[in-house]
Design a protein around this motif. Structure first.
Motif, short mmCIF file in Angstrom:
data_model
loop_
_atom_site.label_atom_id
_atom_site.label_comp_id
_atom_site.label_asym_id
_atom_site.label_seq_id
_atom_site.Cartn_x
_atom_site.Cartn_y
_atom_site.Cartn_z
N PRO A 1 3.57 -23.98 33.16
CA PRO A 1 3.59 -25.21 32.46
C PRO A 1 4.77 -24.96 31.37
CG PRO A 1 1.67 -23.93 31.69
CD PRO A 1 2.16 -23.04 32.91
N PHE A 2 5.07 -26.05 30.72
CA PHE A 2 6.08 -26.17 29.63
C PHE A 2 5.47 -25.18 28.63
CE2 PHE A 2 8.26 -28.11 26.14
CZ PHE A 2 9.46 -28.49 26.91
N MET A 3 6.35 -24.36 28.07
CA MET A 3 6.08 -23.36 27.22
C MET A 3 7.26 -22.92 26.52
SD MET A 3 4.96 -19.95 29.66
CE MET A 3 3.66 -20.70 30.35
N THR A 4 7.09 -22.04 25.33
CA THR A 4 8.23 -21.41 24.84
C THR A 4 8.75 -20.48 25.59
OG1 THR A 4 7.05 -19.68 23.46
CG2 THR A 4 7.10 -21.81 22.37
N LYS A 5 10.14 -20.17 25.48
CA LYS A 5 10.90 -19.19 26.14
C LYS A 5 10.31 -17.76 25.78
CE LYS A 5 15.16 -21.79 26.77
NZ LYS A 5 16.68 -21.79 26.52
N GLU A 6 9.64 -17.44 24.56
CA GLU A 6 8.88 -16.21 24.32
C GLU A 6 7.74 -16.20 25.25
OE1 GLU A 6 10.34 -18.31 21.91
OE2 GLU A 6 11.64 -16.72 21.11
N LYS B 1 9.54 2.63 30.90
CA LYS B 1 10.41 2.20 31.80
C LYS B 1 11.81 1.39 31.01
CE LYS B 1 7.14 2.19 34.98
NZ LYS B 1 7.35 3.19 35.91
N LYS B 2 12.83 1.36 31.76
CA LYS B 2 13.95 1.10 31.40
C LYS B 2 14.43 -0.48 31.76
CE LYS B 2 19.12 1.41 31.20
NZ LYS B 2 20.17 2.46 31.50
N VAL B 3 14.34 -1.53 30.74
CA VAL B 3 14.85 -2.62 31.37
C VAL B 3 16.09 -3.14 30.81
CG1 VAL B 3 13.76 -5.04 30.98
CG2 VAL B 3 12.26 -3.31 31.23
N LEU B 4 16.67 -3.45 31.89
CA LEU B 4 18.17 -4.11 31.57
C LEU B 4 18.26 -5.60 31.78
CD1 LEU B 4 21.46 -3.45 31.41
CD2 LEU B 4 21.21 -3.24 33.84
N VAL B 5 18.64 -6.33 30.61
CA VAL B 5 18.73 -7.73 30.35
C VAL B 5 20.15 -8.15 30.31
CG1 VAL B 5 17.81 -9.89 29.33
CG2 VAL B 5 16.36 -7.52 29.55
N THR B 6 20.50 -9.49 31.00
CA THR B 6 21.73 -9.91 30.60
C THR B 6 21.47 -11.14 29.97
OG1 THR B 6 22.35 -10.89 32.59
CG2 THR B 6 23.01 -8.69 32.42
N ALA B 7 22.37 -11.70 29.14
CA ALA B 7 22.13 -12.97 28.36
C ALA B 7 23.47 -13.55 27.79
CB ALA B 7 21.25 -12.77 27.10
N GLY B 8 23.53 -14.95 27.79
CA GLY B 8 24.46 -15.45 27.23
C GLY B 8 25.51 -16.22 28.20
N GLY B 9 26.47 -16.86 27.53
CA GLY B 9 27.44 -17.28 28.54
C GLY B 9 28.76 -16.48 28.47
N PHE C 1 17.41 -13.25 25.29
CA PHE C 1 17.06 -12.34 24.06
C PHE C 1 15.51 -12.57 24.21
CE2 PHE C 1 20.94 -13.05 21.06
CZ PHE C 1 21.75 -12.45 22.32
N ALA C 2 14.84 -13.53 24.46
CA ALA C 2 13.27 -13.57 24.40
C ALA C 2 12.85 -12.50 25.29
CB ALA C 2 12.74 -15.01 24.76
N ILE C 3 13.45 -12.30 26.60
CA ILE C 3 13.09 -11.25 27.40
C ILE C 3 13.24 -9.95 26.88
CG2 ILE C 3 13.38 -10.25 29.57
CD1 ILE C 3 14.34 -13.20 30.75
#
Ligand code: CTP
Ligand code: CA
Length: 226
Positions: A202-207, A13-21, A42-44
């Motif tokens: 629940p509250f968890m790390t971004k990873e 599968k190809k996953v396209l992710v955008t990140a940052g400001g 970045f974690a995604i």
């Protein structure tokens, strides 16, 4: 462990992710940006890579170290990001828009440094094109995932964005929660689809958020017609 549990589920599968400001230039030495750190996107990207996907990461301004093992394309403005996303979108299976895209940019970018003449300075800002909304209109078989960072009426605003932008899933977070959202290493999110709440994590790390989101996404990728 969660990451191991998802191993291989995105292979092929190809996953396209955008990140940052995004950065919107006023003149050669000044710009408008926002508090996005890029960490969630970045974690995604890393989690998708670990699940076997081919990952294209379109990264605007960030201080976080760029992930390895993914194709990184650096961009500055909302316009740059729009152009990059549109050229990577067609053959993607999952598109995740974690970037904080400027809603407005200076109407003109001054070619030389603006001098301090006068006691006030007015900047005219004009609306940027909405990348996610455009993807919602153009999507064929891509699974489209948006983010909604809110300070109030989180569920209502998130569902409104999901419908307006025709996303398959939206990740909502209340950025007023301590330790969650912009700049933090953790997050507290709810994930919605058009029918309503899918997961109240629940509250968890971004990873960990990234893994939970991608496991949900993996089982929802539309089947491509031959
Ligand atoms: N987004 C986008 N292009 C823009 C603005 C936003 O693709 N020009 C995307 C973001 O990447 C995010 C989603 O839309 O995935 C929601 O962004 P958000 O700023 O929460 O929503 P807006 O529609 O811009 O509404 P507002 O800022 O007024 O809350
Ligand atoms: Ca916005």
């Amino acid at each position: 462990e969660a990451v191991r549990a998802g191993r291989g589920v995105l292979s092929g599968k190809k996953v396209l992710v955008t990140a940052g400001g995004t950065v919107e230039r006023i003149d050669p030495v000044r710009y408008i940006t926002n508090d996005s750190s890029g960490k969630m996107g970045f974690a995604i990207a890393k989690a998708a890579r670990d699940m076997g996907a081919e990952v294209v990461l379109i990264a605007a301004r960030t201080d976080a170290p760029l992930p390895e093992g993914v194709t990184v394309q650096r961009v500055e403005s909302a316009k740059d990001m729009y152009d990059r996303v549109m050229s990577e979108f067609t053959d993607s299976d999952i598109v995740i828009k974690a970037a904080a895209v400027a809603d407005y940019r200076p109407e003109q970018e001054a070619p030389v440094k603006i001098k301090k003449n006068g006691d006030t300075l007015s900047l005219t800002l004009v609306k940027t094109d909405d990348i996610l909304e455009t993807l919602g209109q153009r999507k064929t078989s891509q699974l489209l995932i948006g983010f909604a960072a809110e300070t109030d009426h989180v569920e209502a605003h998130a569902l409104d964005k999901l419908r307006r932008k025709q996303c398959d899933l939206i990740v909502a977070n209340d950025v007023t929660v301590a330790g969650a959202g912009f700049g933090a290493d953790s997050n507290k999110v709810q994930i919605y689809n058009a029918d309503g709440l899918v997961r109240d994590l629940p509250f968890m790390t971004k990873e960990e958020v990234a893994v939970q989101l991608l496991l949900l996404a993996a089982e929802r990728i539309p089947v491509k017609e031959a």
